[in-house]
Structure formats: structure tokens, C-alpha cells
Scaffold this motif. Structure first.
Motif, PDB file in Angstrom:
ATOM      1  N   SER A  64       0.811  -1.218   0.000  1.00  0.00           N
ATOM      2  CA  SER A  64       0.000   0.000   0.000  1.00  0.00           C
ATOM      3  C   SER A  64       0.847   1.271   0.000  1.00  0.00           C
ATOM      4  CB  SER A  64      -0.938   0.004   1.208  1.00  0.00           C
ATOM      5  OG  SER A  64      -0.188   0.091   2.409  1.00  0.00           O
ATOM      6  N   LYS A  65       2.163   1.122   0.221  1.00  0.00           N
ATOM      7  CA  LYS A  65       3.040   2.299   0.310  1.00  0.00           C
ATOM      8  C   LYS A  65       4.110   2.314  -0.779  1.00  0.00           C
ATOM      9  CE  LYS A  65       2.439   2.347   5.338  1.00  0.00           C
ATOM     10  NZ  LYS A  65       3.077   2.235   6.655  1.00  0.00           N
ATOM     11  N   THR A  66       3.990   1.402  -1.776  1.00  0.00           N
ATOM     12  CA  THR A  66       4.993   1.371  -2.841  1.00  0.00           C
ATOM     13  C   THR A  66       4.356   0.916  -4.146  1.00  0.00           C
ATOM     14  OG1 THR A  66       7.097   0.370  -3.545  1.00  0.00           O
ATOM     15  CG2 THR A  66       5.646  -0.995  -2.232  1.00  0.00           C
ATOM     16  N   PRO A  67       4.851   1.424  -5.281  1.00  0.00           N
ATOM     17  CA  PRO A  67       4.326   0.960  -6.571  1.00  0.00           C
ATOM     18  C   PRO A  67       4.924  -0.372  -7.012  1.00  0.00           C
ATOM     19  CG  PRO A  67       5.991   2.655  -6.908  1.00  0.00           C
ATOM     20  CD  PRO A  67       5.800   2.563  -5.416  1.00  0.00           C
ATOM     21  N   GLN A  68       5.979  -0.824  -6.306  1.00  0.00           N
ATOM     22  CA  GLN A  68       6.644  -2.070  -6.702  1.00  0.00           C
ATOM     23  C   GLN A  68       5.821  -3.299  -6.322  1.00  0.00           C
ATOM     24  OE1 GLN A  68      10.845  -0.970  -5.055  1.00  0.00           O
ATOM     25  NE2 GLN A  68      11.147  -2.564  -6.588  1.00  0.00           N
ATOM     26  N   MET A  69       6.095  -4.388  -7.026  1.00  0.00           N
ATOM     27  CA  MET A  69       5.473  -5.667  -6.691  1.00  0.00           C
ATOM     28  C   MET A  69       5.995  -6.124  -5.315  1.00  0.00           C
ATOM     29  SD  MET A  69       5.428  -7.873 -10.240  1.00  0.00           S
ATOM     30  CE  MET A  69       7.213  -7.964 -10.327  1.00  0.00           C
ATOM     31  N   VAL A  70       5.083  -6.679  -4.519  1.00  0.00           N
ATOM     32  CA  VAL A  70       5.450  -7.190  -3.190  1.00  0.00           C
ATOM     33  C   VAL A  70       4.908  -8.612  -3.056  1.00  0.00           C
ATOM     34  CG1 VAL A  70       5.226  -6.905  -0.701  1.00  0.00           C
ATOM     35  CG2 VAL A  70       5.399  -4.888  -2.175  1.00  0.00           C
ATOM     36  N   SER A  71       5.785  -9.529  -2.664  1.00  0.00           N
ATOM     37  CA  SER A  71       5.347 -10.919  -2.523  1.00  0.00           C
ATOM     38  C   SER A  71       5.576 -11.403  -1.090  1.00  0.00           C
ATOM     39  CB  SER A  71       6.092 -11.840  -3.497  1.00  0.00           C
ATOM     40  OG  SER A  71       7.486 -11.785  -3.268  1.00  0.00           O
ATOM     41  N   PRO A  72       4.603 -12.166  -0.553  1.00  0.00           N
ATOM     42  CA  PRO A  72       4.757 -12.735   0.789  1.00  0.00           C
ATOM     43  C   PRO A  72       5.554 -14.036   0.722  1.00  0.00           C
ATOM     44  CG  PRO A  72       2.584 -13.241  -0.055  1.00  0.00           C
ATOM     45  CD  PRO A  72       3.281 -12.449  -1.135  1.00  0.00           C
ATOM     46  N   CYS A  73       6.506 -14.195   1.651  1.00  0.00           N
ATOM     47  CA  CYS A  73       7.363 -15.391   1.650  1.00  0.00           C
ATOM     48  C   CYS A  73       7.460 -15.986   3.047  1.00  0.00           C
ATOM     49  CB  CYS A  73       8.772 -15.047   1.166  1.00  0.00           C
ATOM     50  SG  CYS A  73       8.845 -14.414  -0.515  1.00  0.00           S
ATOM     51  N   LEU A  74       7.287 -17.303   3.127  1.00  0.00           N
ATOM     52  CA  LEU A  74       7.529 -18.041   4.369  1.00  0.00           C
ATOM     53  C   LEU A  74       8.738 -18.934   4.148  1.00  0.00           C
ATOM     54  CD1 LEU A  74       3.958 -19.109   5.517  1.00  0.00           C
ATOM     55  CD2 LEU A  74       5.509 -17.595   6.723  1.00  0.00           C
ATOM     56  N   LEU A  75       9.849 -18.592   4.791  1.00  0.00           N
ATOM     57  CA  LEU A  75      11.106 -19.298   4.551  1.00  0.00           C
ATOM     58  C   LEU A  75      11.314 -20.341   5.653  1.00  0.00           C
ATOM     59  CD1 LEU A  75      14.356 -17.529   3.369  1.00  0.00           C
ATOM     60  CD2 LEU A  75      14.379 -19.700   4.574  1.00  0.00           C
ATOM     61  N   PHE A  76      11.012 -21.608   5.340  1.00  0.00           N
ATOM     62  CA  PHE A  76      11.214 -22.712   6.283  1.00  0.00           C
ATOM     63  C   PHE A  76      12.670 -23.167   6.182  1.00  0.00           C
ATOM     64  CE2 PHE A  76       6.703 -22.582   6.130  1.00  0.00           C
ATOM     65  CZ  PHE A  76       6.256 -23.117   7.331  1.00  0.00           C
ATOM     66  N   ILE A  77      13.449 -22.864   7.212  1.00  0.00           N
ATOM     67  CA  ILE A  77      14.891 -23.064   7.174  1.00  0.00           C
ATOM     68  C   ILE A  77      15.257 -24.519   6.908  1.00  0.00           C
ATOM     69  CG2 ILE A  77      17.047 -22.710   8.430  1.00  0.00           C
ATOM     70  CD1 ILE A  77      15.503 -20.151   7.740  1.00  0.00           C
ATOM     71  N   GLN A  78      14.520 -25.453   7.493  1.00  0.00           N
ATOM     72  CA  GLN A  78      14.872 -26.867   7.341  1.00  0.00           C
ATOM     73  C   GLN A  78      14.750 -27.349   5.896  1.00  0.00           C
ATOM     74  OE1 GLN A  78      13.648 -29.834  10.147  1.00  0.00           O
ATOM     75  NE2 GLN A  78      13.120 -28.319  11.720  1.00  0.00           N
ATOM     76  N   HIS A  79      13.963 -26.624   5.087  1.00  0.00           N
ATOM     77  CA  HIS A  79      13.745 -27.049   3.700  1.00  0.00           C
ATOM     78  C   HIS A  79      14.469 -26.144   2.702  1.00  0.00           C
ATOM     79  CE1 HIS A  79      10.661 -29.783   5.178  1.00  0.00           C
ATOM     80  NE2 HIS A  79      10.185 -28.773   5.875  1.00  0.00           N
ATOM     81  N   ALA A  80      15.283 -25.223   3.225  1.00  0.00           N
ATOM     82  CA  ALA A  80      15.894 -24.226   2.353  1.00  0.00           C
ATOM     83  C   ALA A  80      17.158 -24.715   1.658  1.00  0.00           C
ATOM     84  CB  ALA A  80      16.217 -22.953   3.163  1.00  0.00           C
TER      85      ALA A  80
END
Length: 879
Positions: free
Chosen positions: A799-815
Motif C-alpha cells: 500500500s506504500k509502494t508501486p513495486q510488486m510485493v510478494s509474501p514469503c515463508l522461509l522454512f529453514i529446514q527445507h531451504a
């Protein structure tokens, strides 16, 4: 039909008349002497000189100048000999457990008068066993088979360890006996062997009457034979095999139900028959329950088994105090854990203790014992009405004596162990100590353990908890001497132990008019409790009429169903106050709690009942582990962006090579999150084993995160632990983003901002079929609450930027995998820009907020029973 002891009394009177002053009657235990004496007095019908009554142990000990030493002292002395003979610097703490086992083997060797040098011969020196003429062919074959296992050139590690011990065991045996004898001490078996082999012994009495001995050990056989040859011994053995008239076998789901059956079993006839009625406890731990279950119309009772010290108030207090000292000290808080202190404050004796009982930590056993003795003495001399029974007084005295005994061994320098071993010793001593009951032994219903029934006969018998493991009681063949050698040289085997209990069992039943046997049939861990093998034998032999019954619980507890809670004006007022902007607003975590269970939301946020703190002890639980990792990730990226705003592959490679920096930030994170130390100059306190393991795992996870990020480089960090907020439906919502970064999409080449939430759990995130599923009860179990939080944060940033924003859930054990992508998905599509889903998501979130603040909608419980199992408020819901 008279009892066995009545027949013995009649025969003794016919042999010796009423002058039995030169006769010693020897029993396996003291109990039967009281009944025999009563029979003699009644049958003589005139004054008589009673015989002397002694136990078999008394007989041996009275004919030796040696004293049987304290069991703890015996193990300590054995440890000294062991280290001297082997040169192995084994601590007493490590030695103590198997030292007791070795002492038991030596005791068995001597009581069976086995040739120690032969049994304990070095297994590699088989020529030492050339002379086996004294063995039977069967025994020689058993030894040959056993030693063949050690004739191979290549031995396993276990076999080598066994051989190393046995290369010194004979030397240890002889040196140990010599060292004890120099101090006029012995263990019981050594004393018995010395007496049995001493041909110069002179015996005090003209006649020794041995009553009810069976399955004799060699020392007993030898002594008995000598007395018999001298014309000084006569023997009485109960050989009658008169079966009981009837046996009733009853199964029950619990031992408490068995105890409650006593009041039904004790009818008027059995109560009136008094001492001819016996309640036998195969599990003596049932004593306290049995006492409480005796009916009020029973006015005379004789309890032959002692009351276990372990079931007294002082025992529970001492155990808790030692546990607090051993396990309850928090290094990070430099104090004892609250739950241990509160547990002691709830104890009945707490008011008799000094207020500063938890002011000092004892790491050495000497001051710890002195502290426990002082507290016990303070309680015992308090003259408080709390100490209101002879049992309380006697238990305090027994505990004081027990602790003093240990303290004396420590003060003399004999016992040198750490507090963990001391705790085991205290527990062991308490478990083997009992408090005798005072009363008239020959009157009233008899409540006794199995061993106390020896040589006694009853008309009515009730056996409780007659299960395998209780009857026979916990027999095992744990020993350093293998079964084959034990069998060959006539040592005690498991078969012998079982046979003894079999004799007790059948002897107890043979003269009874009626017998009732109860056993536990409960299922635990998928296994059903088994009735005693002796009961099965009765059923198979089919010589006695047997009936079968089952006891069931009289009542089934009814669980109260959770009830909905209405949003009264008071509830609404508290709800508004709790989530006001100046109070921090409502968090995504609170909204997720509402989705999972509205009653949990009510208790936690409206009633403000704090959930239990599981980090009271020095334990890194899942929540703390995650907090430490989050802090370490923040610190490591603060270190990287301190020099350059853009994170490059080279910068990450340099950091991965430089292991010290990664370890330093993890240690700093542990200091701040676990020990609450924010002073950079203070070092990290020492970590215990589990904490060190957690440290290594966090280091591994941090490196895995860096490896994952290396594949994205170059990228920019826009924020770490960044606070964000939004107002919806006039409600202030606030939270913190773990990491905000800007990357170049490897597929599209376009720049996009990522809202990254770190997760240290093992579960992999599933894609949501659509946005609506995030708010559904069915999807909650798949961690859709993570979706809600991350999508909300992404929406706020977008809501505060014109850029694309993506939500990420980084599960360390699977990274670790090369193609790992933490970007959340709706269906099969990754959310490269939250703007594509924001309208629907925010509409549904507004509806959820409307429900929370709608006074007409009550807080209702979840219908997922699995969540209730781990909910800290379950007792409130169902109370």
C-alpha cells in the motif's frame, strides 16, 4: 485341620515337654515365631520355658566376629579395590551402579560356596579349568559351550570389554575380601561362608529347630548338615498338599478398584475369624490405599508389612528439595525455577521451614546433606499440630537417621560422589526403608506382604495385584556371571528365584478354605497386564474349582462440554481496552488465535490469563529456539549491511568461510534471548549439553539460510525486524516483519520486494486453494495462520509502494534444495504481487474483525478436539 505351626508346637511339646530353654527355633523371618509361641502357650496348658527364637540371619551373624557392613560402605570399598587392581581411574559415580551388581555376584558366589577361582578364572587362561572332575558331565558341557565363545581370535568390542573386566575379577574378589576382613567387616555372603566353613564353631543351644526352610543355599545346607551330624538339629518342612476348597479369580481395570473390593470381601464371617483372615499384597505399594479401604466395622487389624517411607510427607519433601537443587537451578536467571519453589511452598511442611529455604544452591554433597538434615530436624522439633500422628513422627526420625547415615559416610571421606549420584542413593534408600506398625500381631485381620506369609496358614485369603511382575516379584538375571556359568557352578539363577515364589504361592493356598485372587487386566501402551503364571498353572491343572469374575468401575466421569461465552457489556469494554491503539492494537497472532478457538482467544486476550511459561528451566523450547534464530538472522544481516547496502555472492561466501562471525552472532543471540544479557562486554554463560546441541543446530540453520540467500544475490535488505501497522474497521493492527528485501526475480528479471517470515519448524507449507481458505476452519491445521500474517504484512508494504510485493515463508529446514522458493502460493500460482489478491483478502479480514467485535456473536469453542489436548485453558472450558 490344624495349621502347620500348630502341628510343630504339638511335636515340640511331645519331644521336650515344657522346658524348651535349651532349644533355639530358627525361622526364615521373625513373623512366624509370634504365632508358634502362642500355639505352644495354648497347647501346654501350664507354664513353660519358651525356646529362643532367631532368624537364619541371626544364627550366622552370632557366630562370626565380622560385622556386615553398610551397603553403601561396601560399594565404596569395592570401588577402591577395583581402581587399585585394574589401574582404571573410574569415578565412584560411574562405578556405583555396576559396583552394586558386582557385589551381588560376590555375595551369591559365597552363599552357594562356589569355587571362586574357577568361576572367575581369566577366560583366556582356559587351562586353569583343566581339573573339572568335581563337575557333572552336564555341567562340564555347559562350561565348554560358554568358553568356546571366547576362543576365537577376533572378538567383538563388547566381548573385549567383558574380557578386560574378567582378567581382573578374581583378583578383585580376593583383595576385596581381605581388605574388609582387616577391618572386621564383610558382606553377608562372605560372613555366611566363613561361618559355614569354620570347623571350630561351638553352638550355644542343645537343639536347633529349623522350621519351614526350602530351596536352601549351600551355606545353609552346610551348617544344617553339621548340626545334624552333631545331633543338634531337627527339621520341620510343610509338605501337606491339601488344596483349598474353592478359588475365585477376579480381574479389575485398576489396583484402586481391587482395594475398594476389600470392603465387599470382608463379610461378617471373615471379620469374626480375625487372624485367620489374610489380605496379601503382591504389590506392597498398595498398602496406603488398602488401609483407607478397610471398612469401619473392622476394629482389629495387624499390618505386618511396614509402611513405606517413600509414601510419607517428609519423603516427598526431601525428594522435591533435592530435585530443586539438582535440576531446578536456572543459570540464565541465577535462581531456582519458580515451579520448583512453588511446588515446595504447596507442601504440608512448607510452613515449618525457614522462608529462605531457596536462597542457596548446593553443588557439593556435604553441605547439601547438612542442609537437608537441618531442615528435617527443624520440622521434627517444631511441635506443630501439622505433625499430628505417630506415623509423621516416626517417618521424620527415620529420614533424619537415613540422612545422618549418608552424611557420616561423606564426612569420613568414604563416599565421594556428585549430587546426581547422591540423589539416586537417597531415592534408593528411601524406597527400601519402611516404618513398622505397632500392635498385637496375633490378633485381628492380617494385612501382609508375600514374604510375611511364610509358614503361616489362613482360612480366608485375599491376594491383591497378583500379576506377572508382582508374583513372582521382578525376578531378573542381571549379573556379570553369565547364565551358563551360574548354572554349571550351582549359583542362583532366575529359575531358583521363580521357584521360591512358586513355593510361597502354593503354600499360602494349601490350607485355606476360600481364596480370592485379584489381578490387573488394564491395557497400557498397547500391552495388556498379565495374570501371574502361577494363576495360569492353577487353571491348567484343573484340580480346584475356580470361578471367574470381573470388577468394573462404579462410575464413569462425565466431561463437561465447553460452553459459549456471551459478549456482555463488560466483555466488550475489556475487548476494546485490550486492543486499543495505545495498548498496541490487535496482532495477527490474536486474530489467528480467534480463528483456531474463540474460547482460547477469550481467556488469553479478554481475561488476560497468561499461558504457562515453558521456559522456566534452562531449556530451549521451540518458541525460544525460534526467537534465538530470528535474532541471529537479524544480527548476521546487520553485520553484512554495515559495509554495503547490497548483499553480494562474494560477501556471503566470505562470511560462510569465516566461521567465527557466524558463531559469534549465534552466541550473542543466545545471550540476549535466553539469558537476557544485553551487555556486549559480558561473556556467554556456560551451556549444558542440550543447550550446546541447540547452539550447533542454530549455527547450521543460519548457514543454511545464507546458502539459500547466496543463490538470490545480489539483493538489497530494506529492513530487519521492521514494525508495520494498518487500521481496518477502526481497529489498529500492528506487527513486525522479520525481513524486508528487494530481489531480481530469477524467472522474469523484474524487481520485487519480499516480505520474509522465518520459520524453524519441520513442516512444509501447503498452498492455499484460494484466499477464502485462509479463514476457514478446515485450513487452520495447515498453518494458514502463517498465510494470514504474511499476506497482511505484504499488503501493508504494497500500500506504500508501486513495486510488486510478494509474501514469503522461509522454512529453514527445507531451504537447502537448489530449487527452493519460499514465495507463498494460491493454487499453483506463486504470489509475485500481493496486489492481485489484496481486495479479497482485506474484505475477508474486515469480516473477521466484525465478528470479533460484534456483541451479538458469542465466543464459541472449537470443534477440533485435538486442539483441546494441548490447550492450557482446557480445564477452564470443561470445569
Amino acid at each position: 485341620m490344624g495349621s502347620f505351626l500348630e502341628h510343630v508346637a504339638e511335636d515340640l511339646l511331645s519331644r521336650y515337654g515344657t522346658n524348651l530353654s535349651r532349644v533355639a527355633v530358627v525361622f526364615p523371618n521373625k513373623r512366624a515365631s509370634l504365632f508358634l509361641n502362642e500355639h505352644l502357650a495354648r497347647l501346654a496348658q501350664k507354664p513353660l520355658w519358651s525356646p529362643a527364637y532367631i532368624t537364619i540371619s541371626d544364627l550366622f551373624r552370632s557366630h562370626s566376629k565380622l560385622q556386615v557392613a553398610d551397603p553403601i560402605l561396601l560399594v565404596c570399598e569395592l570401588h577402591r579395590v577395583f581402581t587399585a587392581c585394574t589401574g582404571i581411574d573410574e569415578t565412584l559415580d560411574h562405578f556405583y551402579g555396576w559396583g552394586q551388581l558386582l557385589l551381588s555376584d560376590f555375595d551369591d558366589l559365597d552363599k552357594n560356596m562356589a569355587p571362586a577361582d574357577k568361576v572367575l578364572a581369566n577366560l583366556r587362561d582356559i587351562h586353569e579349568l583343566d581339573d573339572t572332575s568335581y563337575l557333572t558331565p552336564e555341567q562340564r558341557e555347559m562350561i565348554k559351550r560358554f568358553f568356546s565363545n571366547f576362543s576365537e581370535e577376533h572378538n567383538t568390542e563388547l566381548k573385549e570389554r567383558f574380557l578386560r573386566l574378567w582378567s581382573h575379577i578374581g583378583e578383585i574378589y580376593h583383595a576385596y575380601n581381605q581388605q574388609l576382613a582387616e577391618k572386621q567387616l564383610a558382606y553377608e555372603g562372605a560372613l555366611y561362608r566363613q561361618v559355614a566353613t569354620d570347623e571350630t564353631l561351638e553352638f550355644e543351644y542343645d537343639t536347633y529347630v529349623f522350621i519351614g526352610f526350602n530351596l536352601l543355599q549351600k551355606v545353609e545346607q552346610t551348617l544344617f548338615s553339621r548340626l545334624e551330624k552333631q545331633g543338634k538339629a531337627i527339621f520341620y518342612q510343610d509338605t501337606d498338599e491339601v488344596p483349598p476348597h474353592h478359588i475365585n479369580l477376579i480381574s479389575a481395570p485398576t489396583e484402586n478398584i481391587q482395594a475398594r473390593y476389600i470392603s465387599e470381601w470382608l463379610d461378617a464371617d471373615r471379620i469374626n475369624d480375625g487372624r485367620k483372615t489374610a489380605i496379601v499384597l503382591c504389590n506392597e505399594g498398595l498398602l496406603q490405599t488398602v488401609i483407607h479401604c478397610l471398612p469401619e466395622n473392622v476394629d482389629k487389624i495387624n499390618i505386618t508389612t511396614g509402611y513405606p517411607l517413600g509414601q510419607t510427607s517428609i519423603a516427598s519433601l526431601i525428594n522435591t528439595l533435592i530435585n530443586m537443587q539438582v535440576h531446578g537451578y536456572s543459570l540464565r536467571k541465577q535462581t531456582f525455577a519458580r515451579r520448583w519453589i512453588e511446588s515446595i511452598k504447596r507442601h504440608p511442611y512448607a510452613t515449618l521451614m525457614p522462608d529462605d529455604f531457596a536462597s542457596q544452591r548446593y553443588t557439593d554433597i556435604q553441605p547439601l546433606l547438612h542442609w537437608l538434615i537441618s531442615l528435617t530436624q527443624t520440622i521434627a522439633t517444631s511441635k506443630s499440630p501439622i505433625i499430628d500422628s505417630p506415623l509423621d513422627t516416626e517417618s521424620l526420625f527415620r529420614m533424619y537417621t537415613l540422612l545422618n547415615r549418608l552424611s557420616g559416610l561423606v564426612d569420613s571421606g568414604v563416599l565421594k560422589v556428585d549430587v546426581i549420584t547422591l540423589q539416586r542413593l537417597v531415592v534408593q534408600l528411601i524406597s527400601t526403608t519402611s516404618i513398622p506398625f505397632h500392635g498385637e500381631p496375633a490378633e485381628g485381620i492380617q494385612v501382609m506382604g508375600v514374604l510375611e506369609t511364610r509358614n503361616l496358614d489362613f482360612d480366608h485369603v485375599l491376594l491383591l495385584s497378583c500379576n506377572e511382575g508382582n508374583m513372582p516379584r521382578g525376578v531378573n538375571d542381571t549379573s556379570f556371571i553369565p547364565y551358563a556359568l551360574r548354572k554349571a557352578y550351582g549359583l542362583t539363577t532366575i529359575d531358583y528365584k521363580v521357584s521360591i515364589y512358586e513355593h510361597y504361592f502354593h503354600r499360602l493356598l494349601q490350607r485355606a478354605k476360600d481364596v480370592t485372587i485379584l489381578y490387573n487386566n488394564a491395557t497400557s501402551d498397547g500391552k495388556t497386564a498379565e495374570m501371574s503364571r502361577f494363576m495360569l498353572q492353577l487353571m491348567v491343572e484343573n484340580k480346584i474349582p475356580i470361578t471367574f469374575q470381573t470388577l468394573k468401575a462404579g462410575q464413569t466421569p462425565q466431561l463437561h462440554a465447553p460452553q459459549a461465552i456471551n459478549k456482555t457489556p463488560e466483555v466488550m469494554s475489556q475487548l476494546q481496552r485490550r486492543f486499543a491503539k495505545d495498548a498496541g492494537g490487535i496482532s495477527p497472532t490474536a486474530i489467528n488465535t480467534y480463528l483456531r478457538c474463540q474460547l482460547r482467544f477469550f481467556y488469553r486476550y479478554v481475561c488476560e490469563l497468561k499461558e504457562p511459561d515453558s521456559t522456566e528451566d534452562d531449556l530451549i523450547d521451540n518458541r525460544l529456539f525460534g526467537n534465538i534464530f530470528h535474532k541471529a538472522a537479524q544480527l548476521v544481516y546487520e553485520y553484512l549491511v554495515a559495509t554495503k547496502a547490497t548483499i553480494t555472492t562474494m560477501a556471503i561466501d566470505d562470511l560462510l568461510k569465516e566461521e567465527v562471525t557466524i558463531e559469534r552472532v549465534v552466541d550473542e543471540a543466545i545471550k540476549q534471548e535466553f539469558f537476557h544479557i544485553n551487555d556486549a562486554s559480558r561473556p556467554l554463560p556456560p551451556l549444558d549439553g542440550l543447550q550446546l546441541i541447540n547452539r550447533e543446530v542454530i549455527i547450521k540453520y543460519l548457514r543454511q539460510l545464507l546458502e539459500c540467500d547466496r543463490r538470490l544475490a545480489p539483493f538489497s535488505i530494506l529492513g530487519l525486524e521492521k514494525p508495520v501497522n494498518i487500521t481496518l474497521n477502526n481497529q489498529y493492527i500492528a506487527g513486525v516483519i522479520d525481513r524486508l528485501d528487494s530481489i531480481t526475480d530469477p524467472e522474469t528479471g523484474l524487481e520485487r520486494i519480499r516480505v520474509v517470515d522465518y520459520k524453524t519448524g519441520s513442516r512444509q507449507m501447503k498452498a492455499m486453494p484460494d484466499v477464502a481458505a485462509i479463514f476457514s476452519q478446515e485450513a487452520i491445521k495447515d498453518h494458514s495462520d502463517y498465510f494470514l500474517q504474511t499476506l497482511l504484512y505484504a499488503h501493508i508494504v504494497r500500500s506504500k509502494t508501486p513495486q510488486m510485493v510478494s509474501p514469503c515463508l522461509l522454512f529453514i529446514q527445507h531451504a537447502g534444495s537448489e530449487d527452493y522458493d519460499p514465495t507463498l502460493k494460491i493454487g499453483k500460482e506463486a504470489i509475485t504481487d500481493i496486489a492481485d489478491y489484496s481486495d479479497e483478502f482485506i474484505t475477508l479480514l474486515r469480516q473477521q474483525l466484525d465478528d470479533i467485535y460484534n456483541a451479538q456473536i458469542a465466543f464459541v469453542p472449537t470443534d477440533d478436539q485435538h486442539r483441546c489436548e494441548t490447550c492450557p485453558y482446557a480445564a477452564l472450558c470443561r470445569g
